[in-house]
Design a protein around this motif. Sequence first.
Motif, short mmCIF file in Angstrom:
data_model
loop_
_atom_site.label_atom_id
_atom_site.label_comp_id
_atom_site.label_asym_id
_atom_site.label_seq_id
_atom_site.Cartn_x
_atom_site.Cartn_y
_atom_site.Cartn_z
N VAL A 144 37.27 131.82 -41.39
CA VAL A 144 36.38 131.86 -39.78
C VAL A 144 34.90 132.29 -39.83
O VAL A 144 35.12 133.83 -40.60
N SER A 145 33.87 132.04 -39.77
CA SER A 145 32.40 132.24 -39.74
C SER A 145 31.62 132.12 -37.92
O SER A 145 32.06 131.26 -37.91
N THR A 146 30.61 132.69 -38.16
CA THR A 146 29.65 132.13 -37.10
C THR A 146 28.39 132.52 -37.37
O THR A 146 28.05 132.04 -38.68
N SER A 147 27.73 131.99 -36.27
CA SER A 147 26.23 131.32 -36.76
C SER A 147 24.95 132.73 -36.86
O SER A 147 24.65 132.02 -37.26
N GLY A 148 25.38 133.52 -36.04
CA GLY A 148 24.40 134.97 -36.55
C GLY A 148 24.97 135.96 -36.58
O GLY A 148 26.24 136.46 -37.36
N THR A 149 23.97 136.59 -36.14
CA THR A 149 24.77 138.73 -36.64
C THR A 149 25.72 139.26 -35.93
O THR A 149 25.72 140.79 -35.63
N SER A 150 25.63 138.98 -34.84
CA SER A 150 26.48 139.57 -33.73
C SER A 150 27.93 140.21 -34.08
O SER A 150 28.80 138.78 -35.08
N PRO A 151 28.78 141.06 -33.80
CA PRO A 151 30.01 141.31 -34.61
C PRO A 151 30.73 140.61 -33.58
O PRO A 151 30.85 140.14 -32.90
N VAL A 152 32.09 139.84 -34.29
CA VAL A 152 33.04 139.53 -33.67
C VAL A 152 34.15 140.58 -33.15
O VAL A 152 33.69 141.58 -33.68
N LEU A 153 34.47 139.86 -31.87
CA LEU A 153 35.34 141.46 -30.83
C LEU A 153 36.78 140.30 -30.19
O LEU A 153 36.65 139.00 -30.17
N ILE A 154 37.66 140.52 -30.20
CA ILE A 154 38.48 140.40 -29.39
C ILE A 154 39.03 141.24 -28.32
O ILE A 154 38.97 142.88 -27.85
N GLN A 155 39.03 140.29 -27.02
CA GLN A 155 39.65 140.81 -26.05
C GLN A 155 40.91 140.45 -25.23
O GLN A 155 40.77 139.48 -25.45
N THR A 192 34.98 142.88 -37.02
CA THR A 192 34.09 142.79 -37.91
C THR A 192 32.71 144.59 -37.65
O THR A 192 32.68 144.62 -35.99
N ASP A 193 31.60 145.10 -38.05
CA ASP A 193 31.24 146.07 -37.70
C ASP A 193 29.66 145.52 -37.81
O ASP A 193 29.83 144.02 -37.86
N MET A 218 48.40 148.78 -28.10
CA MET A 218 47.83 149.03 -28.72
C MET A 218 46.99 148.25 -29.83
O MET A 218 48.27 146.85 -30.02
N ALA A 219 46.05 148.57 -30.82
CA ALA A 219 45.77 146.79 -32.02
C ALA A 219 45.80 147.88 -33.50
O ALA A 219 45.44 148.83 -33.62
N THR A 220 46.18 147.04 -34.55
CA THR A 220 45.74 147.22 -35.41
C THR A 220 45.79 145.93 -35.81
O THR A 220 45.54 145.04 -35.60
N GLY A 221 44.70 146.27 -37.04
CA GLY A 221 43.98 145.20 -37.91
C GLY A 221 43.71 145.04 -39.47
O GLY A 221 43.54 146.65 -39.88
N LEU A 222 43.27 144.17 -40.52
CA LEU A 222 42.83 144.49 -41.27
C LEU A 222 42.16 143.24 -41.70
O LEU A 222 43.10 141.81 -42.12
N ILE A 223 41.22 142.92 -42.04
CA ILE A 223 40.05 141.43 -42.18
C ILE A 223 39.62 141.83 -43.53
O ILE A 223 38.84 142.68 -43.50
N SER A 224 39.55 140.25 -44.57
CA SER A 224 39.25 140.51 -44.99
C SER A 224 37.29 139.65 -44.88
O SER A 224 38.19 138.97 -45.03
N ASN A 225 36.41 140.35 -46.07
CA ASN A 225 35.32 139.06 -45.70
C ASN A 225 35.01 138.82 -47.26
O ASN A 225 34.86 139.65 -48.43
N THR A 226 34.97 137.70 -48.06
CA THR A 226 35.24 137.65 -48.63
C THR A 226 34.22 136.23 -49.67
O THR A 226 33.99 135.69 -50.83
N THR A 227 32.59 136.87 -49.08
CA THR A 227 31.45 136.44 -49.46
C THR A 227 31.14 137.20 -50.70
O THR A 227 31.93 138.23 -51.04
#
Length: 281
Positions: A144-155, A192-193, A218-227
């Motif tokens: 998954v990627s986006t077109s800009g620099t705004s952080p990804v979030l989950i609601q 993401t930060d 409660m939320a927990t997670g681990l996401i990698s950025n492969t760039t």
Amino acid sequence: LFPYTTLFRSSNGTAWTSASPSGGVAPTAIGQIPFSTNGSTYTPTQKITQGTSILTATTSFTGATSGISTTLTASSITGTIAIGQVIAGTGIAAGTTITAGSGTSWTISPASTGTVSGTITVVGVDFLSIPSWAKRITVMFVGVSTSGTSPVLIQLGISSGPVITGYIGTVVQEQQSTNNVVNTLSSGFLVTDSTGSLAAQTLYGAAIFSQFSSTSWMATGLISNTTTTVRAYEQCGYVPLGATLDRIRITTVGGTDTFDAGSINRSEEHTSELQSRSAIS
């Protein structure tokens, strides 16, 4: 895993007996398991499900509708239109979701109250109709990627829509040879930060949401950025919803950056039927 015809019971946790559940409880669909409220009578109930993956690859189309309407007519389609996509465009209210449809005719919510025209883009993903029995939900990101620099979030959301306040938690960015970066946000769980260009990131991993009470999670997670600038993101947090969770939205903090690659999926489990514990307060 044992065949559904034999269940094992114990009164003391060490001595086990086997018995065939009564009532002919063979599961009739994938994801069903025998369930009992009294330890002797069993019924097959679906308690494990997985949703349909929603593509986040670049999607845009021209659309037109006028007046108060729930229907958006698409033309000049680029990419894939799918139920659950959160869309943006001229005349489209913020947070509008495609809730049904096919081909060139789609139902949107909330309904358009003016004239929709021009290019429509995908700025998020909604997973609707989360079952009320779900105790643990996993949201998965593949490329998954986006077109800009705004952080990804989950609601997380309830029947009235995504909950946008009251989140408590942090996301930590870990990157080799640099200091860790910690961010917080009250309007959702950050994936993401807020540093770097998200347009150059490709995300893989999962965020897990566990029910703490009937209306809080409660939320927990681990996401990698492969760039080339390899990073990993760790998430944790808590949110009181005030009502039963029935939907999950994945978007960006700004709400306007488009998703341009990858896919997102989710699964639910009713974990308390396998083991339950009393809350300690």
